[in-house]
Scaffold this motif. Structure first.
Motif, PDB file in Angstrom:
ATOM      1  N   UNK A 170      -4.987  -5.947  -3.915  1.00 29.91           N
ATOM      2  CA  UNK A 170      -4.540  -5.562  -5.298  1.00 29.91           C
ATOM      3  C   UNK A 170      -5.957  -5.137  -5.720  1.00 29.91           C
ATOM      4  N   UNK A 171      -7.139  -5.805  -5.651  1.00 33.02           N
ATOM      5  CA  UNK A 171      -8.118  -5.651  -6.205  1.00 33.02           C
ATOM      6  C   UNK A 171      -8.757  -4.237  -5.751  1.00 33.02           C
ATOM      7  N   UNK A 186       0.865  -1.479   0.169  1.00 33.89           N
ATOM      8  CA  UNK A 186      -0.092   0.084  -0.038  1.00 33.89           C
ATOM      9  C   UNK A 186       0.790   1.304   0.008  1.00 33.89           C
ATOM     10  N   UNK A 187       2.030   1.192   0.867  1.00 34.62           N
ATOM     11  CA  UNK A 187       2.681   2.486   0.885  1.00 34.62           C
ATOM     12  C   UNK A 187       3.418   2.607  -0.453  1.00 34.62           C
ATOM     13  N   UNK A 243       2.731 -15.649  -7.536  1.00 31.04           N
ATOM     14  CA  UNK A 243       1.368 -15.377  -7.546  1.00 31.04           C
ATOM     15  C   UNK A 243       1.137 -14.653  -6.051  1.00 31.04           C
ATOM     16  N   UNK A 244       0.201 -13.810  -5.983  1.00 26.74           N
ATOM     17  CA  UNK A 244      -0.061 -13.053  -4.784  1.00 26.74           C
ATOM     18  C   UNK A 244      -0.951 -14.307  -3.989  1.00 26.74           C
ATOM     19  N   UNK A 245      -0.786 -14.249  -2.628  1.00 24.96           N
ATOM     20  CA  UNK A 245      -1.797 -14.894  -2.038  1.00 24.96           C
ATOM     21  C   UNK A 245      -3.059 -14.230  -1.851  1.00 24.96           C
ATOM     22  N   UNK A 262      -1.769  -3.205 -13.044  1.00 20.70           N
ATOM     23  CA  UNK A 262      -1.444  -4.421 -13.478  1.00 20.70           C
ATOM     24  C   UNK A 262      -0.422  -5.368 -12.698  1.00 20.70           C
ATOM     25  N   UNK A 263      -0.834  -6.594 -12.628  1.00 21.36           N
ATOM     26  CA  UNK A 263       0.035  -7.604 -12.110  1.00 21.36           C
ATOM     27  C   UNK A 263       0.661  -8.440 -12.871  1.00 21.36           C
TER      28      UNK A 263
END
Length: 120
Positions: free
Chosen positions: A87-88, A42-43, A78-80, A102-103
């Motif tokens: 992210x959403x 976030x930061x 991949x993100x957990x 974008x990821x």
């Protein structure tokens, strides 16, 4: 680079296909869903937005002035689930300002932008 370095822009690039300026965050570590890592994401995202929206990017990179913008998270894993939820939420908030998020998963390296030759 990793997310803990919030005020360092890991990479900036012009996407020739879309015309977008990509502010690229690189996270080589596996996601753990911890509060610390979510806060760091976030930061870093906020710092990148500030860099772009407060005019610093236009001053340092006048060739990118007026171009559409996206934040791009390049990660080796991949993100957990908790990170994916974050992210959403970030993507939805950025969309209100006309900014994409974008990821990209690059398991063999941190991505094309870092120069390690391990990317996509």
């Amino acid at each position: 680079m990793a997310l803990e370095h919030a005020h360092i822009i890991d990479a900036i690039a012009l996407d020739e296909k879309t015309g977008e300026v990509a502010l690229i965050m690189i996270e080589p570590r596996e996601w753990d869903g911890s509060e610390r890592r979510l806060y760091a994401l976030q930061e870093k995202g906020n710092a990148y937005l500030s860099f772009a929206l407060d005019g610093e990017m236009a001053e340092e990179y006048p060739q990118f002035r007026g171009r559409p913008l996206r934040l791009q998270l390049e990660c080796a894993h991949p993100p957990d689930a908790l990170t994916a939820t974050m992210i959403t939420a970030m993507r939805e908030q950025m969309a209100f300002q006309g900014i994409g998020f974008e990821v990209r998963i690059a398991p063999s390296g941190c991505g094309q932008s870092c120069g390690c030759a391990g990317g996509q």
